[in-house]
Design a protein around this motif. Structure first.
Motif, PDB file in Angstrom:
ATOM      1  N   LYS A  94     -10.691  -4.254 -13.964  1.00  0.00           N
ATOM      2  CA  LYS A  94     -10.763  -5.591 -13.384  1.00  0.00           C
ATOM      3  C   LYS A  94      -9.727  -5.829 -12.293  1.00  0.00           C
ATOM      4  O   LYS A  94      -9.732  -6.885 -11.660  1.00  0.00           O
ATOM      5  N   ARG A  95      -8.826  -4.868 -12.079  1.00  0.00           N
ATOM      6  CA  ARG A  95      -7.738  -5.139 -11.143  1.00  0.00           C
ATOM      7  C   ARG A  95      -7.323  -3.867 -10.397  1.00  0.00           C
ATOM      8  O   ARG A  95      -7.127  -2.820 -10.993  1.00  0.00           O
ATOM      9  N   ARG A  96      -7.213  -3.996  -9.064  1.00  0.00           N
ATOM     10  CA  ARG A  96      -6.737  -2.898  -8.224  1.00  0.00           C
ATOM     11  C   ARG A  96      -5.288  -3.176  -7.820  1.00  0.00           C
ATOM     12  O   ARG A  96      -4.941  -4.309  -7.482  1.00  0.00           O
ATOM     13  N   VAL A  97      -4.475  -2.147  -7.843  1.00  0.00           N
ATOM     14  CA  VAL A  97      -3.055  -2.283  -7.505  1.00  0.00           C
ATOM     15  C   VAL A  97      -2.701  -1.287  -6.402  1.00  0.00           C
ATOM     16  O   VAL A  97      -3.010  -0.103  -6.504  1.00  0.00           O
ATOM     17  N   GLU A  98      -2.057  -1.803  -5.367  1.00  0.00           N
ATOM     18  CA  GLU A  98      -1.609  -0.974  -4.247  1.00  0.00           C
ATOM     19  C   GLU A  98      -0.102  -1.116  -4.102  1.00  0.00           C
ATOM     20  O   GLU A  98       0.446  -2.216  -4.257  1.00  0.00           O
ATOM     21  N   ILE A  99       0.572  -0.019  -3.805  1.00  0.00           N
ATOM     22  CA  ILE A  99       1.994  -0.048  -3.473  1.00  0.00           C
ATOM     23  C   ILE A  99       2.137   0.402  -2.034  1.00  0.00           C
ATOM     24  O   ILE A  99       1.712   1.501  -1.661  1.00  0.00           O
ATOM     25  N   PHE A 100       2.703  -0.473  -1.213  1.00  0.00           N
ATOM     26  CA  PHE A 100       2.893  -0.198   0.209  1.00  0.00           C
ATOM     27  C   PHE A 100       4.380   0.042   0.413  1.00  0.00           C
ATOM     28  O   PHE A 100       5.196  -0.866   0.303  1.00  0.00           O
ATOM     29  N   SER A 101       4.754   1.287   0.703  1.00  0.00           N
ATOM     30  CA  SER A 101       6.175   1.633   0.613  1.00  0.00           C
ATOM     31  C   SER A 101       6.570   2.732   1.588  1.00  0.00           C
ATOM     32  O   SER A 101       5.781   3.620   1.912  1.00  0.00           O
ATOM     33  N   SER A 102       7.819   2.659   2.009  1.00  0.00           N
ATOM     34  CA  SER A 102       8.434   3.744   2.784  1.00  0.00           C
ATOM     35  C   SER A 102       9.305   4.610   1.884  1.00  0.00           C
ATOM     36  O   SER A 102       9.893   5.588   2.338  1.00  0.00           O
ATOM     37  N   MET A 103       9.383   4.253   0.590  1.00  0.00           N
ATOM     38  CA  MET A 103      10.188   4.993  -0.367  1.00  0.00           C
ATOM     39  C   MET A 103       9.417   6.216  -0.883  1.00  0.00           C
ATOM     40  O   MET A 103       8.192   6.205  -0.914  1.00  0.00           O
ATOM     41  N   PRO A 104      10.116   7.260  -1.309  1.00  0.00           N
ATOM     42  CA  PRO A 104       9.433   8.430  -1.872  1.00  0.00           C
ATOM     43  C   PRO A 104       8.789   8.094  -3.211  1.00  0.00           C
ATOM     44  O   PRO A 104       9.392   7.424  -4.047  1.00  0.00           O
ATOM     45  N   MET A 105       7.562   8.533  -3.397  1.00  0.00           N
ATOM     46  CA  MET A 105       6.823   8.270  -4.627  1.00  0.00           C
ATOM     47  C   MET A 105       6.402   9.608  -5.237  1.00  0.00           C
ATOM     48  O   MET A 105       5.360  10.164  -4.885  1.00  0.00           O
ATOM     49  N   GLU A 106       7.214  10.142  -6.133  1.00  0.00           N
ATOM     50  CA  GLU A 106       6.927  11.454  -6.698  1.00  0.00           C
ATOM     51  C   GLU A 106       5.811  11.410  -7.734  1.00  0.00           C
ATOM     52  O   GLU A 106       4.966  12.299  -7.787  1.00  0.00           O
TER      53      GLU A 106
END
Length: 374
Positions: free
Chosen positions: A182-194
């Protein structure tokens, strides 16, 4: 509501509490527009709600950033969210209608109790988390592991009474920030995401809006230093920090110190007197200040967000970013057990920076030791 240029999209509602969060909402909106058919349109025309803090410097930067947002076609709603005991009730009551109608919520600080409370009201199917600095790295790690949301410099301590009272709200907010059918989540980031959480969409923030809007900057021959609020948050000892700043400034010929918006007036006065540095209180986030110029050929920093963001904002220029490690001896006795590891991770994952070993700050000012390129 404030006047603005262009038409706002009432389906997208953004909440910000700091200038950096607002900057990254603008970056997200710019990226969102570029992926649509009308790529020449600047901004997504969202409705942006500023949950204003009390701190004068932060408020000033938010006012300036709000002007830029309006120029890009966004509607800005300024809320005196902390202006008295009844302010939160008035703010939440006034926003309830917007929250229930919104299809997408964009937020900058998932650790904020204010934002967590608002998340319990919304029915939005799309949630977007934009960078609130290095805290985004900790948020991703906690979301992936199913932990309760706790800021990194407080992790390891006992929950206080307010934490316990607010725990049910925080728990609901964490569930809302977890992807589902029921829900979409986005992370918009310049940080490293391992290791981002399963089901979360990660979009890279390249600071394309900043580069398109400002610069290229005029570059000076000297060096500039970036301040940090690690003393104010109780992580680093004030005396050790002063010696480290003095040492770095002397070794690299720095003349200006760009203050973090949360640094205390007393500390900045002491830095000016004892180091001779010119203290600059920026009216915009440092990424915009640096891109606008003039800026030193070398920018010195301790572990912080800017070691990740400045290289992106200044790509294509001759400016170099150098980061100095935090010596474990600088930490206060009240610092979270998580502090050293987190700060080392901030430095170690930074790209396109020069890494300086920690300054020895025992009894006197000493020289900076070996320099290695990351």
């Amino acid at each position: 509501m404030s006047p603005r240029a262009g038409s706002a999209d009432p389906r997208t509602l953004a909440f910000v509490e700091s200038p950096v969060q607002l900057l990254n909402v603008l970056e997200w909106a710019h990226e969102h527009a570029l992926t649509r058919e009308h790529a020449h349109v600047s901004g997504a025309g969202l409705t942006l709600v500023v949950l204003s803090p009390i701190d004068p410097m932060t408020r000033g930067q938010l006012r300036r950033m709000s002007e830029l947002a309006r120029e890009d076609g966004h509607e800005v709603r300024w809320e005196e969210a902390r202006g008295g005991a009844m302010a939160p009730f008035h703010t939440i009551g006034g926003l309830t209608g917007l929250l229930r109608r919104a299809d997408r919520i964009v937020l900058g600080d998932p650790f904020s109790r204010y934002v967590q409370l608002l998340l319990t009201i919304t029915r939005a199917r799309d949630l977007v988390v934009v960078d609130d600095g290095t805290a985004t790295m900790e948020f991703v790690a906690q979301l992936a592991s199913g932990e309760r949301l706790v800021r990194w410099h407080r992790k390891g301590g006992r929950p206080g009474l307010r934490d316990l009272v607010f725990a049910p709200v925080s728990s609901v907010a964490r569930r809302r920030l977890t992807p589902s059918d029921k829900r979409r989540v986005e992370i918009f980031s310049s940080m490293p995401m391992e290791a981002p959480p399963a089901g979360v969409t990660v979009t890279a923030n390249t600071f394309a809006w900043t580069r398109a809007r400002f610069g290229p900057p005029r570059i000076t021959k000297g060096a500039d230093m970036v301040g940090t609020s690690l003393v104010e948050t109780g992580v680093v000892d004030g005396d050790r920090y002063l010696v480290a700043v003095q040492t770095l400034a002397k070794a690299h010929g720095a003349t200006r110190y760009f203050a973090h918006r949360r640094e205390s007036t007393e500390k900045l006065h002491r830095l000016a007197v004892e180091t001779g540095l010119e203290i600059v209180r920026p009216d915009l986030p440092l990424e915009l200040i640096a891109r606008r110029g003039p800026i030193g050929r070398t920018i010195l920093s301790f572990p912080s967000t800017v070691v990740h963001t400045l290289p992106l904002a200044l790509v294509g220029t001759e400016v170099k970013v150098a980061v100095c490690d935090i010596d474990p001896e600088w930490l206060t006795e009240n610092a979270s057990p998580r502090a050293q590891g987190f700060l080392s991770g901030v430095t170690g994952t930074a790209r396109d920076v020069t890494r300086l070993s920690a300054v020895t700050a025992v009894t006197a000012v000493t020289a900076v030791t070996a320099v290695t390129a990351v």
